[in-house]
Design an enzyme around this catalytic site. Structure first.
Site, PDB file in Angstrom:
ATOM      1  N   CYS A   1       0.805  -1.220   0.000  1.00  0.00           N
ATOM      2  CA  CYS A   1       0.000   0.000   0.000  1.00  0.00           C
ATOM      3  C   CYS A   1       0.842   1.276   0.000  1.00  0.00           C
ATOM      4  CB  CYS A   1      -0.976   0.048   1.159  1.00  0.00           C
ATOM      5  SG  CYS A   1      -2.212   1.318   0.833  1.00  0.00           S
TER       6      CYS A   1
ATOM      7  N   CYS B   1      -5.834   2.383  -4.229  1.00  0.00           N
ATOM      8  CA  CYS B   1      -5.370   2.981  -2.996  1.00  0.00           C
ATOM      9  C   CYS B   1      -6.396   4.037  -2.581  1.00  0.00           C
ATOM     10  CB  CYS B   1      -4.010   3.620  -3.252  1.00  0.00           C
ATOM     11  SG  CYS B   1      -3.312   4.279  -1.757  1.00  0.00           S
TER      12      CYS B   1
END
Ligand code: UQ1
Length: 444
Positions: A198, A378
């Site tokens: 991430c 994201c």
């Protein structure tokens, strides 16, 4: 080892159905147990757990045909740890005992992997047992290498040190304690060079902190703001995808956050952080009053040192089929897969159905017909109540689910509720059970 006791390759199916007798024979012989499964899945995280249940739901397997291997006691919803950093969730609410999430028709081995023997179709567990498979799915995630930054493990463990990270269960609740404890001074948020899971999370932690301090009257864009903020990233840009990077850099400038680009954190000593600058090849030391660190990450040692690894140490799979480039009965998904896209839970929602479809085709001797396009996402928290929903595929090509209605580079409240409320809920009610396909909705 079982190889000395049994001939497995040709008798694989027979031994699978005769598992009980095999086991009692192994016990009787006092050798390490030999266990045989049609599919062995390594890792019961977001990828391994979801895709094991997708395989099971195909109806093509008998009980215990599929085995799941993971040493963990708890399963964490890791995308929630940024929300813990912003005091929006309790970390205890984001985990469940792993065993309770596993369908009893799956054989669960609560162990870690010692070694792969792809030529023998076996995996050796840390307790010495061997598992034999027809197909192997590798999905144990990525390793967090806290030691790679000197002084980091000690600083994280020291309750009085204002150093924290959202990247671990132990430390994610230290983040908000340090944020709410800071009344003035310099706050630095880091992002390393190299692969991390991430890639947007390092700055999510910062944007929430900024908003918290702004609301508390401790942060403004003037030169006499009590708190000053720097974003120190190993990368030359805010984000890997130009469309979102541009917007994030604009936010950074508007909010008067200092951008320390190509600054890779190397060591921490008291209130000093030392960075290596890739552009000038120099070391730069900065004093801080708060430091949010993103540790370095890399492939697990048992993958890196195996025949399964690519040059970088991740599992060497085809970008499209998710099948291993050398061993046609090995597959990978999630953070351990060597795919040129960003490692996220959202990526797994797209990878798992492709892997499952292709593995089933392969089991039946049919052509692989599912293809992964690199989809990843994201949900970037830019302040309390707003999220920029970055979604993209291979080559950084935007692939926006709501793109017809919204420009997703604009942070929105609706996306904040997706991130904070909907995703954690759908994750535990559907994704880990093999029922959720991300932007494609529910899996039949
Ligand atoms: C998603 O399905 C998911 O899993 C529950 C996430 O959580 C980690 C996500 O961040 C994203 C973006 C998705 C994708 C789903 C939609 C509806 C865009």
């Amino acid at each position: 080892m079982l190889r000395s006791t049994f001939t497995l390759a040709s008798g694989n199916r027979a031994i699978t159905t005769g598992q009980t007798s095999l086991r009692s024979y192994a016990t009787h012989q006092a050798v390490a147990a030999a266990r045989n499964h049609r599919v062995v899945v390594i890792g019961a995280g977001a990828a391994g757990l979801g895709l094991s249940h997708q395989l099971l739901r195909s109806g093509k397997f008998a009980p215990k045909d599929i085995a799941l291997v993971d040493p963990a006691q708890w399963h964490h919803y890791q995308p929630g740890w940024t929300l813990v950093g912003g005091n929006l969730k309790n970390k205890e609410d984001l985990r469940k005992p792993l065993a309770g999430l596993i369908n009893p028709k799956l054989q669960f081995y609560n162990n870690s992997v010692a070694a792969f023997s792809p030529e023998q179709n076996t995996v050796t567990l840390s307790n010495g047992d061997s598992l034999c498979y027809e197909h192997l799915v590798v999905a144990p995630g990525i390793s967090i290498n806290y030691d790679a930054i000197k002084g980091l493990p000690e600083a994280l463990a020291d309750v009085s040190a204002p150093v924290s990270t959202i990247y671990g269960y132990e430390t994610c609740d230290k983040v908000f304690r340090t944020i709410s404890g800071l009344k003035k001074g310099t706050a630095i948020f880091t992002q390393p060079t190299g692969v991390v899971k991430c890639a947007g999370a390092p700055q999510k932690a910062m944007w929430l902190a900024l908003d918290h301090w702004k609301r508390a009257g401790l942060y403004d864009t003037s030169s006499n703001s009590p708190i000053k903020i720097s974003f120190a990233t190993g990368l030359p840009v805010m984000f890997g995808v130009p469309k979102y990077s541009q917007k994030l850099n604009q936010l950074r400038e508007e909010r008067n956050v200092e951008g320390l680009f190509q600054h890779d954190l190397e060591s921490i000593d008291g209130d000093k952080a030392t960075f290596f600058r890739a552009d000038t090849q120099e070391r730069v030391t900065k004093r801080f009053d708060l430091l949010h660190v993103v540790p370095k990450m890399g492939p697990h040692k048992f993958i890196k040192e195996s025949q399964l690894a690519d040059g970088a140490g991740f599992v060497d799979v085809d970008d499209s089929t998710l099948r291993h480039n050398k061993f046609p009965n090995i597959w990978a998904a999630g953070d351990s897969a060597g795919l040129p896209t960003s490692k996220t839970a959202a990526a797994i929602t797209a990878q798992a159905p492709v892997l499952v479809r292709n593995l089933l085709q392969s089991l039946e001797g049919k052509t692989l017909d599912a293809s992964y396009n690199g989809y990843t996402s994201c949900p970037l928290l830019t302040e309390y109540n707003k999220v920029m929903l970055a979604e993209f595929g291979y080559g950084g090509k935007p692939m926006e689910t709501f793109g017809r209605v919204f420009d997703q580079s604009v942070p929105r409240r609706a996306f904040f509720h997706l991130k904070k409320d909907f995703f954690p809920w759908i994750y535990f009610t559907a994704m880990v059970k093999g029922l959720w396909g991300g932007p494609n909705g529910f899996i039949r």
